[in-house]
Design a protein around this motif. Structure first.
Motif, PDB file in Angstrom:
ATOM      1  N   ALA A 171     -16.964  18.269  12.564  1.00  0.00           N
ATOM      2  CA  ALA A 171     -16.680  17.642  13.209  1.00  0.00           C
ATOM      3  C   ALA A 171     -17.754  17.524  14.234  1.00  0.00           C
ATOM      4  O   ALA A 171     -17.613  16.314  14.680  1.00  0.00           O
ATOM      5  N   PHE A 172     -18.504  18.127  14.188  1.00  0.00           N
ATOM      6  CA  PHE A 172     -19.596  17.729  15.810  1.00  0.00           C
ATOM      7  C   PHE A 172     -20.787  16.894  14.848  1.00  0.00           C
ATOM      8  O   PHE A 172     -20.958  16.191  15.715  1.00  0.00           O
ATOM      9  N   VAL A 173     -21.091  17.595  14.021  1.00  0.00           N
ATOM     10  CA  VAL A 173     -22.023  16.603  12.943  1.00  0.00           C
ATOM     11  C   VAL A 173     -21.076  14.877  12.792  1.00  0.00           C
ATOM     12  O   VAL A 173     -21.753  14.075  12.606  1.00  0.00           O
ATOM     13  N   ASP A 174     -20.380  14.888  12.366  1.00  0.00           N
ATOM     14  CA  ASP A 174     -19.620  13.879  12.158  1.00  0.00           C
ATOM     15  C   ASP A 174     -20.049  12.938  13.833  1.00  0.00           C
ATOM     16  O   ASP A 174     -19.732  11.695  13.439  1.00  0.00           O
ATOM     17  N   ALA A 175     -19.432  13.587  14.521  1.00  0.00           N
ATOM     18  CA  ALA A 175     -19.493  12.631  15.746  1.00  0.00           C
ATOM     19  C   ALA A 175     -21.095  12.417  16.057  1.00  0.00           C
ATOM     20  O   ALA A 175     -21.390  11.394  16.881  1.00  0.00           O
ATOM     21  N   ALA A 176     -21.725  13.648  15.903  1.00  0.00           N
ATOM     22  CA  ALA A 176     -23.094  13.459  16.703  1.00  0.00           C
ATOM     23  C   ALA A 176     -23.534  12.048  15.111  1.00  0.00           C
ATOM     24  O   ALA A 176     -24.649  11.571  16.263  1.00  0.00           O
ATOM     25  N   ARG A 177     -23.506  12.529  14.662  1.00  0.00           N
ATOM     26  CA  ARG A 177     -23.872  10.597  13.085  1.00  0.00           C
ATOM     27  C   ARG A 177     -23.552   9.610  13.923  1.00  0.00           C
ATOM     28  O   ARG A 177     -24.132   8.865  13.610  1.00  0.00           O
ATOM     29  N   LYS A 178     -22.332   9.645  14.898  1.00  0.00           N
ATOM     30  CA  LYS A 178     -21.656   8.159  15.320  1.00  0.00           C
ATOM     31  C   LYS A 178     -23.466   7.850  16.008  1.00  0.00           C
ATOM     32  O   LYS A 178     -23.321   6.448  16.046  1.00  0.00           O
ATOM     33  N   LYS A 179     -23.633   8.068  16.955  1.00  0.00           N
ATOM     34  CA  LYS A 179     -24.481   7.876  17.818  1.00  0.00           C
ATOM     35  C   LYS A 179     -26.109   7.863  17.032  1.00  0.00           C
ATOM     36  O   LYS A 179     -27.087   7.061  16.784  1.00  0.00           O
ATOM     37  N   ASP A 180     -26.746   9.206  16.078  1.00  0.00           N
ATOM     38  CA  ASP A 180     -27.780   8.884  14.780  1.00  0.00           C
ATOM     39  C   ASP A 180     -27.677   9.624  13.659  1.00  0.00           C
ATOM     40  O   ASP A 180     -26.722  10.192  13.641  1.00  0.00           O
ATOM     41  N   PRO A 181     -26.943   8.211  13.126  1.00  0.00           N
ATOM     42  CA  PRO A 181     -27.223   8.921  11.477  1.00  0.00           C
ATOM     43  C   PRO A 181     -27.923   9.316  10.692  1.00  0.00           C
ATOM     44  O   PRO A 181     -27.972  10.194   9.705  1.00  0.00           O
ATOM     45  N   GLY A 182     -29.299   9.409  11.294  1.00  0.00           N
ATOM     46  CA  GLY A 182     -30.069  10.619  10.952  1.00  0.00           C
ATOM     47  C   GLY A 182     -30.130  12.177  11.135  1.00  0.00           C
ATOM     48  O   GLY A 182     -30.561  12.714  10.841  1.00  0.00           O
ATOM     49  N   PHE A 183     -28.970  12.492  11.618  1.00  0.00           N
ATOM     50  CA  PHE A 183     -28.527  13.812  12.536  1.00  0.00           C
ATOM     51  C   PHE A 183     -28.059  14.907  11.555  1.00  0.00           C
ATOM     52  O   PHE A 183     -28.009  14.574  10.249  1.00  0.00           O
ATOM     53  N   SER A 184     -29.034  15.763  11.431  1.00  0.00           N
ATOM     54  CA  SER A 184     -28.443  17.011  10.468  1.00  0.00           C
ATOM     55  C   SER A 184     -28.813  18.028  10.913  1.00  0.00           C
ATOM     56  O   SER A 184     -29.578  18.921  12.280  1.00  0.00           O
ATOM     57  N   LEU A 185     -27.456  19.145  10.401  1.00  0.00           N
ATOM     58  CA  LEU A 185     -28.359  20.219  10.602  1.00  0.00           C
ATOM     59  C   LEU A 185     -27.605  21.233   9.938  1.00  0.00           C
ATOM     60  O   LEU A 185     -26.680  21.217   8.757  1.00  0.00           O
ATOM     61  N   THR A 186     -28.361  22.558   9.619  1.00  0.00           N
ATOM     62  CA  THR A 186     -28.352  24.009   8.594  1.00  0.00           C
ATOM     63  C   THR A 186     -27.695  25.000   9.581  1.00  0.00           C
ATOM     64  O   THR A 186     -27.805  25.041  10.741  1.00  0.00           O
ATOM     65  N   LEU A 187     -26.793  24.916   8.691  1.00  0.00           N
ATOM     66  CA  LEU A 187     -25.848  26.498   9.120  1.00  0.00           C
ATOM     67  C   LEU A 187     -26.020  27.960   8.219  1.00  0.00           C
ATOM     68  O   LEU A 187     -26.805  27.601   7.187  1.00  0.00           O
ATOM     69  N   GLU A 188     -26.306  28.457   8.394  1.00  0.00           N
ATOM     70  CA  GLU A 188     -26.433  29.893   8.691  1.00  0.00           C
ATOM     71  C   GLU A 188     -25.727  31.225   8.898  1.00  0.00           C
ATOM     72  O   GLU A 188     -25.621  30.771  10.089  1.00  0.00           O
ATOM     73  N   GLY A 189     -24.535  31.886   8.597  1.00  0.00           N
ATOM     74  CA  GLY A 189     -24.108  32.337   9.819  1.00  0.00           C
ATOM     75  C   GLY A 189     -23.517  33.349   8.921  1.00  0.00           C
ATOM     76  O   GLY A 189     -22.826  32.972   7.330  1.00  0.00           O
ATOM     77  N   PRO A 190     -22.502  34.943   8.615  1.00  0.00           N
ATOM     78  CA  PRO A 190     -21.303  35.901   8.036  1.00  0.00           C
ATOM     79  C   PRO A 190     -20.328  35.799   8.749  1.00  0.00           C
ATOM     80  O   PRO A 190     -20.201  34.407   9.639  1.00  0.00           O
ATOM     81  N   SER A 191     -19.322  36.608   9.504  1.00  0.00           N
ATOM     82  CA  SER A 191     -17.815  36.202   9.165  1.00  0.00           C
ATOM     83  C   SER A 191     -17.567  36.457  10.789  1.00  0.00           C
ATOM     84  O   SER A 191     -19.149  37.064  11.369  1.00  0.00           O
ATOM     85  N   PHE A 192     -16.856  36.018  11.450  1.00  0.00           N
ATOM     86  CA  PHE A 192     -16.592  36.013  13.015  1.00  0.00           C
ATOM     87  C   PHE A 192     -16.919  37.606  12.845  1.00  0.00           C
ATOM     88  O   PHE A 192     -17.790  37.813  14.211  1.00  0.00           O
ATOM     89  N   GLU A 193     -16.182  38.042  12.445  1.00  0.00           N
ATOM     90  CA  GLU A 193     -16.240  39.747  13.096  1.00  0.00           C
ATOM     91  C   GLU A 193     -17.562  40.519  12.546  1.00  0.00           C
ATOM     92  O   GLU A 193     -18.013  41.430  13.620  1.00  0.00           O
TER      93      GLU A 193
END
Length: 464
Positions: free
Chosen positions: A106-128
């Motif tokens: 949802a964050f990226v979809d919203a950011a892309r409305k202003k900048d269609p080329g916006f991308s974000l790479t995610l990395e991470g474990p569980s919340f705990e």
């Protein structure tokens, strides 16, 4: 801001994608491998989405996704071969469940409305696992330049976060526009370490139909603990209970203690034995042991089980955050109600939690990293995510977007708690404290030990 009783394909840590390959990481944790092209969502080896399941739950999830994930132009999570690419567009965060993935989408979809080329790479474990693993991952040479934090945990991972004050000033970002309580919680040693995207008070969810069928008046803005107990007793019949409860430290007991003016930390020092916290925690134990209006939570996965009890109609009430609103609304529809946390005086006082985006202390290009953060914390993006996911926004002007399509009574309750709340600010060893409570809580919910004994022992063992 898990899936009760469910496992994703391959969540045991091997053959996640059904190819016969072992997808375990070097540390034994599982990596999700997803392939979604920019224009073709069909080319996926394993779609992490579980929206067809019956029990979509919170950011505290059942299985870990410690692999890399790229949110591509479709807003979907895609595979990444390893920690490569521009660190300023890579984010270390919790990626525990479909709900988490959808939030970051949802964050990226919203950011892309202003900048269609916006991308974000995610990395991470569980919340705990996040709060422990972040301390190792973010000190590695190939670490991402961005990471998430919670208000309650910012003190704990503060050394990993760079000050943002000068970066924001240079970029013309008014940090004073963001929720004051959250900004205070995101401050370490006098400097702001993260920009919050939400500011969410714990709330009381309830089932409107069960209240109506039981002849009970729906909770309002002046809900007392006496009224709460009377309702819970009246709505406990047969296999149904008036309340579902979690064994987590920051749950019903802590929320009531906060509403009564208590705090687990004061002036940076641990105060778990604050009489108002102890009394409220004992009240939560007594709801199970004396009043039998809730079942004793298990030591493991108590939160998903309690959430499911609310969604299935097996419990009339449950405490959680606004980040769960859309999930509960999908399950209960018009039957979902939101009320203030009960207190002895019946005053709406919120325990405010929330999360935000920060920059790694060792980031090579802080200015570039800040540009990425700025793109996902604009008013338009925060308002869009608040509307799509139900998270209570950190910008007051975006509350109207959040309130759209929600019952007026629910909006009033959340707003009252947010406007009269305090942030949960903790200590640098909060993860240790939280873990100890998780080990001891079942004794309290089974009447083997009192809240004074449990909290006193934790206080003595962990106070610094």
């Amino acid at each position: 801001m898990s899936w009760a009783g469910l496992q994703a394909p391959g969540s045991e840590g091997s053959d996640l994608d059904g190819t016969g390959a072992d997808n375990r990481n070097l540390d034994g944790s599982a990596s999700a491998v997803i392939e979604k092209g920019d224009d073709d969502l069909r080319n996926q080896r394993w779609d992490m989405s579980m929206t067809d399941r019956a029990v979509p739950l919170s950011r505290r999830a059942l299985f870990a996704c410690t692999g890399m994930g790229l949110i591509g132009s479709s807003g979907a999570l895609t595979a990444c071969g390893g920690p490569s690419g521009d660190p300023s567009t890579r984010l270390y965060t919790w990626i525990s469940s479909a709900s988490d993935r959808e939030q970051w989408d949802a964050f990226v979809d919203a950011a892309r409305k202003k900048d269609p080329g916006f991308s974000l790479t995610l990395e991470g474990p569980s919340f705990e696992d996040y709060w422990t693993k972040a301390k190792t991952r973010m000190t590695a040479k190939d670490a991402p330049a961005l990471l998430t934090t919670q208000a309650a945990r910012t003190q704990e991972i503060g050394p990993l976060l760079a000050p943002l004050d000068d970066l924001a000033e240079d970029a013309g970002v008014d940090l004073g526009a963001y929720n004051e309580a959250m900004m205070a919680a995101m401050t370490v040693d006098g400097t702001i370490r993260a920009i919050p995207y939400d500011a969410e008070p714990m709330v009381l969810y309830y089932n409107r139909s069960l209240f109506e069928d039981g002849g009970r008046e729906a909770p309002g803005l002046d809900y007392t603990t006496d009224q709460f107990l009377e309702d819970a007793k009246a709505l406990t019949t047969g296999d149904a209970h008036g309340l579902a409860i979690s064994a987590a430290l920051v749950h019903l007991g802590m929320a009531i203690g906060f509403a009564n003016g208590g705090a687990p930390v004061a002036d940076g020092a641990l105060t778990l034995t604050d009489p108002r916290i102890v009394e409220a925690m004992q009240f939560s134990f007594d709801l199970v042991t004396r009043h039998a209006v809730a079942t004793a939570p298990s030591a493991v996965d108590s939160e998903p089980a309690a959430q499911q009890a609310l969604m299935s109609g097996a419990a009339a009430m449950y405490v959680d955050g606004p980040w769960m609103y859309q999930v509960f609304a999908d399950a209960l529809g018009d039957d979902l109600g939101v009320a203030v946390i009960p207190s002895d005086a019946g005053e709406a006082r919120g325990l405010i939690q929330g999360s935000g985006f920060g920059i790694a202390a060792d980031a090579q290009d802080p200015q570039a990293a800040f540009r990425t953060i700025r793109a996902i914390t604009t008013p338009a993006v925060i308002g869009s995510v608040a509307h799509a996911r139900g998270t209570f926004p950190s910008l007051a002007d975006e509350r109207k977007r959040w309130a759209e399509d929600k019952p007026a009574s629910s909006v009033r309750a959340v707003t009252a708690l947010a406007d009269n709340g305090r942030p949960l600010v903790t200590t640098s060893n909060w993860n240790e404290i939280d873990s100890m409570f998780g080990q001891y809580a079942t004794d309290g919910f089974r009447g083997r030990r009192t809240a004074q004994q449990i909290l006193g022992e934790i206080q003595e063992a962990t106070a610094r």
